[in-house]
Design an enzyme around this catalytic site. Structure first.
Site: not given
Lengths: 387, 387, 387, 387
Positions: B265, B303, B305
């Site tokens: 991440s 992830s 993000d």
């Protein structure tokens, strides 16, 4: 009796037992019982638990009286857990969420939005206890033995809140991990306790006492016979906006102002066994607004009106081995689901208010329950009393 | 040395002191120092703190070695605090956020989105400690004496996370409220510690050691001379995707696989003193994606993000007395801000990787630092070495 | 009389004149006039034009009778133009939008969302004429002499629609660029024509005849004395869900089923002179849902329920020279705006239905108007008749 | 030769034939052919049509020379049609969209977002012709005989645009319904014409000539062997930001400034045969940003960077009779799809620029093609020339 600041687990559990048991839940009249007319056919419990598999548990924390001493009480708060597939399954459900007014918190929604899955329970508590409950959900999962030692499951729990600082020592941070565990461990199917229980313990709705409420609808067989269940933690609104069955009940009943503004919030959980994919569940979540509209809400700036919807269909959808096989209700069959959502939301809020009882909290702040007799009188005046 | 499970505050503070002090921060070479070419002109510290008022604090928790014993360690984690107007102001800033891939958490974003304000710090920690840090931010505010006894301020803190369970005993829940307090209390302007510090302590980026990185850009006077600063907690990516200054550095350097998938991440905080309103800041947050694209990210399913942007301009915007008077940069003057955001993001990630040092954590998992000499060799091979 | 397919401009203009002139608008009773109770204080015209500067124009196209011959008629359609600052200003306004149910079109919203500005009018027409109206708005601007020869202004017009194919030869594409020009050129302040006019000509609402409706609210001086105006093109809903002032009027009146499902749509335009920034206007747009909830909508799958809100304050906000200086109402002063939006929406829908007259269209499809006398009887039965 | 303003269909068809035929498409070198290195394995045509069923058609309108006479030309514009299941199917596909920067139009996205379906083709044209193309798509459907006389299908077409007013008489509104029909009717599988064709005819990219470009990736069998195809209409960017394979090619090549700002746009269409549901396709659409990031874009204020993604799997998903049975790729199998999307986007933009040829339009504005030899020299300088 003034309780000095001790963690009275015996008391807590007793309260939890009393409010939590099905018998007591059934003995309290609900909105329909006192003559409020609603559209649509509810399920056997007129509760979110009418959706098969859904379980609800509450931890209710009530202790102390009198003047606020931060960290000591009085305490009027709690935790409510909604488990989409019950406490023995960690199988995610398709889910989605929507914010009507964002002055609130619902953790876990970033991944819910992007993955389309709700992985774990929906927890509801007070504003300042979201964190402790969130981490506790992970700890509960770890404790119950995840197959994956690094504990990647349930790492992004969904925890929502409304603010109970008018009655509760909210800055005392009285909710503990154990309280979240208890809400999860005590979750059950069948009738759901309403009113001053769980996360709803210290809540206020339309300037009457609020809290937890629930309702359900069962669709006609021609529409698939699906069930839609709604649970609310309601803490929003101003008295003079309250409509019950379309009637301006708040204005008619009147009473002491609790506050001048719409500073509260409402968390709404919608469950269904209809096979909906996340795009569709997002639409369901959005329709909750219309149910609140029927009750007269205008969703003030201070309100965290946040809704989550999930479907218990497609139990294997989140498995990661190979292609998933899903069923989906066509979009043009969604109308009965939408209507059921609106109707059950409209009723769940009124159920919360009918179940909640007058409560005195910090600094002897008292919030009166919606008086059942006056409610009946007003409905009768407007020729809307059902019985 | 293997540390038994004790809360070694002295050690923690020592580590925090060592990594935190400006001198040590300055003595470590940064990406530019070792010849990585970047576009644009950074501010004096090439850090988010180049935006006047912004302060950053870290708590770094490192203790124990060897085999994972859940609850005992080893511990490789921490907390980072970014305070938009420093620790002595509770004046909200305009803010907005964006999710490129949602497998992560950033609490407080529902109200951020709807109000347009970031009210309090941005905290970053590990995935399983978001809750404790969140409630601690409220407690910190309560402790510092809010004028409002019912504590309505800062009730919806912004706390983000990335997952450090490869190196850290993440299920041991080692972050405590005190660790959040320390990150807040130790926040400072000037150079920002990078690499294995704060929330970034146990992080991994492109299969090299990751962590905290920062960078800034100062706009030409003709564009208003504004500063844009970026801070990342980077924990994303696969080695063979890594591009540095456009060069496929990850593939060239190679090395041991840490994992087969993009499971990490990245949290990105963008600060600016340009007078942007929330609609504009949302666009700034979205542009962060393009900086990550330059570094080769494809933002995998695992992830989280998540990016947040705020503006320190318009200090009185959140006051509630009377009409607010604001300044706003016209939309068609945003391009230099957008470009600066992309450039500073591109550089902050590389700064994090250059600063991070090889670390061994739970079960003797070791993650190697990006080797500076190899990086220079590869850039030279592609005629991209700046010096 | 059956009109062969000719473009009867004389007739069109005549109809437009008749329905458009202020006198005729004032002689038709509105919902309040026949005793429907509403909350809040409307402005002098109880119309969106009570917001200073806002102008509304209609082109109403009615021709032909009898059997549908695609391309020949019968024609029951039109165009409505809402100009935020009147037809002599091309000065953008801050704006935002929201979709309650997305089965519809509103062009131009991508840039509206990202820029925060509504640059040009809001046009409303039938579903199959969105394109012609969209390009016509650009052509109208070009014709009126843009200072910029390359015509970059107004390149992304906002055009919305609802579907009138039950009464209108929608596949005949009868709306022409000239019809859009006429709606723009004839826009005016003062009373707004309601019912079977403009884009609303062939619309159906809750299985009664629908169309254009409007309403406004003026805030108390203590809340700034701002005006909120709403205009709807309403074409949604099922009769048995219709609530008027909370009373289940649709069910009581009954009547022939027009359709079995909620297949219509509603476009809602909210205007205000309160100084709101786009983030705030988005919230205003979202509150429209609650007004529709009060009227009983459940926003079916087939419905395009799309809302746009703009503020006429901050007239220079979109200029591109130098920093812009804005005023902004604090978030915690928004409640009266939110409530006014809900109230004016609730009333505008009923105004549309009260104004609309029974219409026969293609294939002799007839849609009956809401009968005023029956409406009064039902309100009286429920003790809700205002006078 | 100066063409007087006549609609030279013969010429248009000739141009369309020349650019459209597979032989000529194959004879033009593409980016890979001249040595630009890209990651990943393309399909047989390295085109969006590698996704089975997808067809692409262009109408290219080129006529006139010299000084702009609005309405007379010169004309440098066109229409491109992407049909997810070819021109003989009206079976909707699952779809989703994303906006990186919103200064553009893509109609039909409100229903796309809410329904999860793309019902009809994706059309791309110039900014001022979106309307005519939109209504033409409905007319085309009506003409081809819908089973439903009231024509409810395809009522909300998806039409996107970029602005070609630097080369084209955009205010002359030269695109006619017939041009949209021709793009639809001439759609085909196999190689896709690139460069100055269709909607891309008059476009500019990174201050070189831009237009239509395409690319594809085929996943390894272990990841399901799915195909991801991308088509772009590229019109964005500034020369000094352009990166090709990570190398700052724009800056190295240099050349005459076309404009000072990032005023263009890019429309990106992503197709796949992987069984993705709308939530997943939204994520795919978002990843396009990372491909643009690799090419150096910073997505300026004037740019309409709008992306749409669809899946041709689940052909019966939109049927409305009974429950739908779907297949879905698990979320944690999405990474190869995400990476393929990023890679194919990166390449499609460069393909567009490599294919586009120098063009002179209104007022003798000339935009030069990216010089292949210089591109090769720069790549070689940086040791990145593939062959």
């Amino acid at each position: 009796m003034f309780l000095t600041k001790v963690r009275w687990f015996a008391l807590i559990l007793a309260v939890s037992f009393l409010t939590g048991n099905a018998l007591s839940a059934q003995t309290k009249p609900r909105a329909r019982d006192i003559g409020v007319p609603f559209d649509g056919a509810p399920g056997p419990n007129n509760a979110i638990t009418d959706v098969k598999g859904v379980e609800v548990g509450h931890t209710t924390l009530i202790s102390g009286e009198g003047k606020l001493q931060v960290g000591k009480g009085p305490v009027r708060t709690g935790v409510t857990a909604v488990l989409p597939r019950g406490k023995n399954s960690s199988n995610p459900v398709f889910g989605a969420w929507f914010t009507l007014n964002g002055n609130g918190e619902m953790t876990g929604t970033t991944w819910l939005e992007d993955s389309g899955f709700l992985d774990g329970p929906v927890m509801i508590t007070n504003t300042h206890s979201v964190g402790v409950v969130r981490d506790a959900v992970i700890a509960w999962k770890v404790k119950h033995g995840s197959p994956d030692i690094e504990g990647y499951w349930w790492s992004l729990p969904v925890v929502a809140e409304t603010w109970d600082g008018y009655l509760n020592d909210i800055n005392g941070f009285h909710v503990r991990p154990e309280d979240a565990f208890h809400a999860l461990d005590s979750a059950h199917s069948g009738p759901v306790e309403e009113g001053n229980v769980g996360g709803g313990t210290g809540m206020i709705c339309n300037e009457f006492k609020g809290g937890i409420g629930t309702s359900s609808r069962v669709l006609d067989a021609q529409y698939g016979g699906y069930t839609v269940g709604v649970l609310v933690q309601c803490n929003y609104g101003q008295r003079d906006q309250l409509r019950v069955a379309g009637i301006p009940v708040g204005r008619e009943i009147g009473g002491e102002k609790v506050w001048d503004d719409d500073v509260g919030s409402i968390i709404v959980v919608v469950a269904t066994d209809a096979p909906l994919i996340p795009t569709q569940l997002k639409r369901v979540a959005r329709k909750v607004s219309l149910g609140l509209g029927r009750d007269g809400s205008y969703s003030g700036d201070g309100s965290g009106d946040i809704f989550i919807a999930f479907s218990t269909a497609n139990p294997g959808a989140a498995d990661s081995k190979g292609l998933r096989h899903l069923t989906m209700l066509p979009n043009d069959s969604l109308n009965p689901i939408f209507l059921a959502t609106v109707q059950a939301t409209e009723e769940a809020v009124i159920n919360a208010m009918v179940a909640a009882e007058t409560m005195t909290g910090i600094n002897n702040h008292t919030v009166a329950a919606l008086p059942h007799d006056r409610l009946r009188e007003v409905l009768k005046k407007y020729n809307r009393l059902a019985k």
